[in-house]
Design a protein around this motif. Structure first.
Motif: not given
Ligand SMILES: Cc1cc2nc3c(=O)[nH]c(=O)nc-3n(C[C@H](O)[C@H](O)[C@H](O)COP(=O)(O)OP(=O)(O)OC[C@H]3O[C@@H](n4cnc5c(N)ncnc54)[C@H](O)[C@@H]3O)c2cc1C
Length: 395
Positions: A18, A21, A24, A55
Motif C-alpha cells: 500500500h 502504491r 508511486q 486506487t
C-alpha cells in the motif's frame, strides 16, 4: 537506511505494498498538480480525489467485507506521509476522508452503511467532522449548535467553522447540543447529508497559500436530519470523538515530519548544485551546519513521533506522548521549513516555490486537533504521573 525504515519494518508485506502504491501515485503528475494549484492560488483539482479513491486508498482501514483493506494505524500513517512529502494539505484532507470511510465501515448502522459507504469509498460522498464553531474550537463543550427532536429525526440550527474540505463535502459528522427535556444540553453526533439544501449555507474561509484545505463555515437554518443518521446518543458524542484524538494528533505529527523531510531533501539537493565563491553551497561549512541543524531536529521529532505511533498501534492511549509528539513535530516542521527557505537564498522566497507551499500548509497544522496551548495543558496535567521521582515510581 531509508528515513521511514523504523515504521516500515513493522508493516506486513501487504501494507508495504500500500505504501509503495501511495509513493508511486504521489510522484509525478500528482506532485506537479499540487504545486500548480498552489501557484495559481487555487485548491487541488477534485479529479485527484477521484483518482486517489480509484486506487482503493479511501478504504485503507475499512472492513474487508466492505471492500476495504483493514490496514493498521502505522500503515495509515505511512500512506499519509507519502502524500505529505508532496503536499501537506492534500495529505491532510484525503486522510481525513479516509477516516470518515473507516468510521462508517467500522461503526455505522446497517442503514448508514447501505446509504453512505459505497459513494464514500468512491470519493463521491465526502464527510468531514464538524465540531468547531465560529465562536471557538478549543472548548467544544461551549458549542451552541442545537439539535431539536422532531418527527422522524432532528432539526439542526447553528454554524460550524474551519471545516476541512468544507467547500465540497456532501455530508458532515456534526456534534450538537440536544434540546429535548430529558437530555437538555447533552451533546449528540449525527451524519448530516447536506444535499444542496436551502437550509444549508457555505462560505469559504480564505487562508493564504493553503486553499487546498478548502476550509469553510457551514450554517444550518432548521436543517432536517433523519433519525437513522444518529451516531452517538446525547451525552456520549464528545467522549466518542475525543477517544480518537490522540491517534489523530500523532497522525498530523507524522505528516509534518514527512513534509519537513521532503523540504530538507530539496534544500540539500539545491545547495549541492548551486555554486558560490567557486564551490557548491554545501561546500561552505557555515551553510552546511545550518542544514545539519535542521536534520538533527527532524530526526529527534521523528523518533518522538515513532514512539507515540508505536504505542497507539499497540492499543495504549498515550495522552501526553501524543500531545508532545504533535507539538514538537509541528513546531519543528514550521521552523525547519522556514530555515530551508532562507538557506536556499532568494529563490526560496518565490511564491511559486514548493518550499513556500510547504510552509503555508504546515502552518495550518498548528490549529487542527489541538492548539499548542491545549497540548501543553494536556501535558502539564500529566506531569506528576508521567515523571515520578526515582523514589515514587512503580517497579
Ligand atoms: C487546517 C485546519 C483544519 C481544520 N479542520 C477542522 C474540521 O474538519 N472540523 C472541525 O471541527 N474543526 C476543524 N478545524 C478547527 C480547529 O479544530 C480549531 O481551529 C481549533 O480547535 C482551535 O479553535 P479556534 O481556532 O476556534 O481557537 P480558540 O478556541 O478560539 O482559541 C484561541 C486561542 O486561545 C487559546 N486557548 C484556548 N483555550 C485556552 C486555554 N484553556 N489555555 C490557554 N490557551 C487557550 C488557543 O490555543 C488559541 O491560541 C481546523 C482548523 C484548521 C486550521
Amino acid at each position: 537506511m531509508d528515513f521511514y525504515h523504523q515504521f516500515d519494518t513493522l508493516l506486513s508485506a501487504e501494507e508495504r505494498a500500500h505504501v509503495a502504491r501511495a509513493r508511486q501515485f504521489c510522484t509525478g503528475a500528482f506532485s506537479e498538480g499540487v504545486l500548480a494549484a498552489h501557484t495559481s492560488g487555487k485548491a487541488l483539482p477534485e479529479k485527484w480525489i477521484a483518482a486517489w479513491a480509484a486506487t482503493g486508498m479511501l478504504g485503507l482501514q475499512a472492513k474487508r467485507a466492505h471492500g476495504g483493506h483493514e490496514a493498521s494505524y502505522l500503515c495509515k500513517i505511512r500512506v499519509a506521509q507519502e502524500m505529505a512529502r508532496h503536499g501537506f494539505a492534500a495529505a491532510f484532507c484525503l486522510n481525513h476522508h479516509q477516516g470518515g470511510v473507516t468510521r462508517i465501515s467500522q461503526t455505522g448502522t446497517p442503514t448508514q452503511i447501505e446509504r453512505f459507504l459505497a459513494p464514500a469509498l468512491r470519493g463521491e460522498l465526502l464527510f468531514t467532522i464538524a465540531m468547531s464553531e465560529p465562536g471557538g474550537g478549543s472548548d467544544a463543550s461551549a458549542m451552541t449548535t442545537t439539535a431539536k427532536p422532531v418527527e422522524d429525526g432532528w432539526n439542526l440550527k447553528g454554524a460550524k467553522a474551519w471545516l476541512t474540505d468544507g467547500l465540497i463535502v456532501g455530508g458532515l459528522i456534526v456534534l450538537a447540543k440536544v434540546t429535548d427535556s430529558s437530555n437538555p444540553g447533552e451533546i449528540a453526533s449525527f451524519y448530516v447529508p447536506l444535499d444542496h439544501a436551502e437550509s444549508v449555507r457555505r462560505n469559504e474561509i480564505l487562508v493564504p497559500g493553503a486553499r487546498s484545505f478548502r476550509l469553510a463555515e457551514i450554517a444550518f437554518d432548521d436543517h432536517f436530519v433523519p433519525g437513522w443518521c444518529l451516531i452517538a446518543l446525547p451525552g456520549a458524542a464528545l467522549k466518542a470523538s475525543m477517544s480518537s484524538v490522540n491517534a489523530a494528533r500523532v497522525h498530523v505529527a507524522a505528516m509534518c515530519i514527512a513534509t519537513l523531510q521532503a523540504a530538507l531533501s530539496e534544500a540539500v539537493a539545491y545547495c549541492g548544485n548551486r555554486n558560490a565563491f567557486g564551490k557548491a553551497l554545501t561546500g561552505h561549512q557555515g551553510l552546511r551546519w545550518e542544514l545539519a541543524e535542521v536534520s538533527v531536529r527532524l530526526e529527534a521529532a521523528n523518533a518522538l513521533v515513532f514512539r507515540a505511533a508505536e504505542q497507539i498501534q499497540q492499543g495504549t492511549n498515550p495522552v501526553s506522548l501524543a500531545a508532545q509528539a504533535k507539538k514538537f513535530a509541528v513546531d519543528t516542521a514550521i521552523w525547519g521549513i522556514d530555515q530551508c527557505i532562507r538557506i536556499v537564498g532568494a529563490t526560496g522566497a518565490s511564491a511559486t516555490h514548493r518550499l513556500n507551499m510547504h510552509l503555508a500548509e504546515v502552518r495550518m497544522a498548528a490549529y487542527a486537533d489541538g492548539t499548542n496551548e491545549m497540548l501543553l495543558d494536556r501535558i502539564g496535567r500529566g506531569l506528576s504521573s508521567d515523571y515520578p521521582t526515582p523514589t515514587t515510581e512503580r517497579a
